[in-house]
Design an enzyme around this catalytic site. Sequence first.
Site, PDB file in Angstrom:
ATOM      1  N   PHE A 145       0.872  -1.420   0.068  1.00  0.00           N
ATOM      2  CA  PHE A 145       0.095   0.424   0.087  1.00  0.00           C
ATOM      3  C   PHE A 145       0.883   0.975  -0.180  1.00  0.00           C
ATOM      4  O   PHE A 145       1.595   1.585   0.756  1.00  0.00           O
ATOM      5  CB  PHE A 145      -1.396   0.442   1.082  1.00  0.00           C
ATOM      6  CG  PHE A 145      -2.298   1.448   1.051  1.00  0.00           C
ATOM      7  CD1 PHE A 145      -3.495   1.359  -0.218  1.00  0.00           C
ATOM      8  CD2 PHE A 145      -1.529   2.438   1.473  1.00  0.00           C
ATOM      9  CE1 PHE A 145      -3.883   2.697  -0.001  1.00  0.00           C
ATOM     10  CE2 PHE A 145      -2.428   3.330   1.396  1.00  0.00           C
ATOM     11  CZ  PHE A 145      -3.652   4.275   0.671  1.00  0.00           C
ATOM     12  N   ASP A 230       9.189   3.361   2.002  1.00  0.00           N
ATOM     13  CA  ASP A 230       7.947   3.934   2.855  1.00  0.00           C
ATOM     14  C   ASP A 230       8.000   3.573   4.296  1.00  0.00           C
ATOM     15  O   ASP A 230       6.957   2.804   4.527  1.00  0.00           O
ATOM     16  CB  ASP A 230       6.817   3.284   1.717  1.00  0.00           C
ATOM     17  CG  ASP A 230       5.127   3.812   2.114  1.00  0.00           C
ATOM     18  OD1 ASP A 230       5.353   4.513   2.945  1.00  0.00           O
ATOM     19  OD2 ASP A 230       4.535   4.213   1.389  1.00  0.00           O
ATOM     20  N   LYS A 260       2.011  10.899   7.518  1.00  0.00           N
ATOM     21  CA  LYS A 260       1.169  11.052   8.478  1.00  0.00           C
ATOM     22  C   LYS A 260       1.683  11.690   9.406  1.00  0.00           C
ATOM     23  O   LYS A 260       1.385  13.076   9.521  1.00  0.00           O
ATOM     24  CB  LYS A 260       1.272   9.637   8.528  1.00  0.00           C
ATOM     25  CG  LYS A 260       0.051   8.443   7.546  1.00  0.00           C
ATOM     26  CD  LYS A 260      -0.371   7.623   7.589  1.00  0.00           C
ATOM     27  CE  LYS A 260      -1.018   7.120   6.591  1.00  0.00           C
ATOM     28  NZ  LYS A 260      -1.221   5.921   6.215  1.00  0.00           N
TER      29      LYS A 260
HETATM   30  C1  LIG Z   1      -1.176   5.873   4.563  1.00  0.00           C
HETATM   31  C2  LIG Z   1      -0.031   5.184   3.032  1.00  0.00           C
HETATM   32  C3  LIG Z   1      -0.117   6.173   1.718  1.00  0.00           C
HETATM   33  C4  LIG Z   1      -0.597   6.611   1.392  1.00  0.00           C
HETATM   34  O1  LIG Z   1      -0.757   8.267   2.496  1.00  0.00           O
HETATM   35  P1  LIG Z   1      -2.163   9.621   2.268  1.00  0.00           P
HETATM   36  O2  LIG Z   1      -1.218  10.481   3.054  1.00  0.00           O
HETATM   37  O3  LIG Z   1      -3.395   8.555   2.814  1.00  0.00           O
HETATM   38  O4  LIG Z   1      -2.118  10.044   0.466  1.00  0.00           O
HETATM   39  C5  LIG Z   1       1.668   5.852   1.514  1.00  0.00           C
HETATM   40  N1  LIG Z   1       1.782   4.409   1.648  1.00  0.00           N
HETATM   41  C6  LIG Z   1       1.618   4.076   3.366  1.00  0.00           C
HETATM   42  C7  LIG Z   1       2.851   2.809   3.994  1.00  0.00           C
HETATM   43  C8  LIG Z   1       0.868   4.486   3.752  1.00  0.00           C
HETATM   44  O5  LIG Z   1       0.519   4.247   5.296  1.00  0.00           O
END
Ligand SMILES: *Cc1c(COP(=O)(O)O)cnc(C)c1O
Length: 404
Positions: A145, A230, A260
Amino acid sequence: MTTKTHSSAELIALSETYGANNYHPLPIMVSRAEGVWVWDPEGKKYMDMLSSYSALNHGHRHPRIVEALKQQADRCTLTSRAFHNDRLGPFLEKVVKLCGMEMALPMNTGAEAVETAIKAARKWGYKIKGVPDDKAEIIVFDNNFHGRTTTIVGFSSEAQYKDGFGPFTPGFRLVPYGDLEAVKGAVNDNTVAILVEPIQGEGGIIIPYEGYLSDLTALCKEKEMLLILDEIQTGLGRTGKLFAYQYDEGAGPDMLILGKALGGGIYPVSMAVSSKEVLGVFNPGDHGSTFGGNPLGCAVGIASLDVLIEEDLPGKAYRSGEYFMNAIRSMNSPHVREVRGKGLLIGVEIKRESGVARPFCEKLMDEGILCKETHESVIRFAPPLIISREEMDFALEKVKKVLC
Ligand SMILES: *Cc1c(COP(=O)(O)O)cnc(C)c1O
């Protein structure tokens, strides 16, 4: 109109009537929040054990971050990058030093920072590594994700994320997560990067074998590829370390993607952090964002990082995570197949014969505990890192009632 004139049910009906139906929230309306607690308009109190998917590591409305926001709002909120602003430099320096890197590029949402990393890796591949035009490949993983843009969903392995949104951006190779041989088999001369989550959060709190990230680091060095981590969900203390990759001593990312909690649960702030060699490929006009690096976001980001370090949120998450996971394991629930996680990123997997996770989340909601299922069978517990022992004990009592 103020919210006071509406009940929870009326407010939910309004969002459902006028909002696109792209979410399936629990039927609870939040109108006030503080620390680990939220309240509905009727005054009922709940504990937030989702933390907006780890954006609320500092808890709701941390006073120091709110104060930074208010002070900055009274001075200057937006300049665009057409002019300099006096909060950007200090924020970049803080993030870059914390990451042990050299340069950063600020954006707003996580998905934008992932897009930034992809653009940087491709351009690095063409300009530095010498990959032929339009041939760059990036290795990504089943069950990943990384956000919801058309490019990012294009390399998802989740059918629903893609259905109806093609055609997709080429140049991505999907391989199984936690399988080094599969990665080796997918590498070729045009591979510029591996993009990976240290723990797959949305994927169901999936933890790869110990040493996986060191193995990927070594492979990237050998094959002249960038290791892009990520850490949008796992970073900034969530897993009990500042970054999840720090559990693996041999891991050495070339780029970190943050989002985040970088905005302290108050403001969207994200960042791609890397070396001069990689982010140096960007020239004026190559990339940008109107709000990226704005002074309000920078002021909030600075305060968020200061609180994170000064209050030792990673250490708190580590100790609280051990306590919480051990407590759930010792309940010996007949419905639980496995309790796994690191720090306060915790997945409780429900046994197949006990059905899916959502009804358990709904029962927890009735008991005043908010959490959300991920991947059908997993309850994710990810409370704010500031949660106290007493608050955890309150939650554990309710969890026991629902799971046992
Ligand atoms: C939440 C998340 C994203 C995307 O972030 P948004 O602010 O919702 O665009 C990307 N990678 C990971 C691992 C995430 O948990």
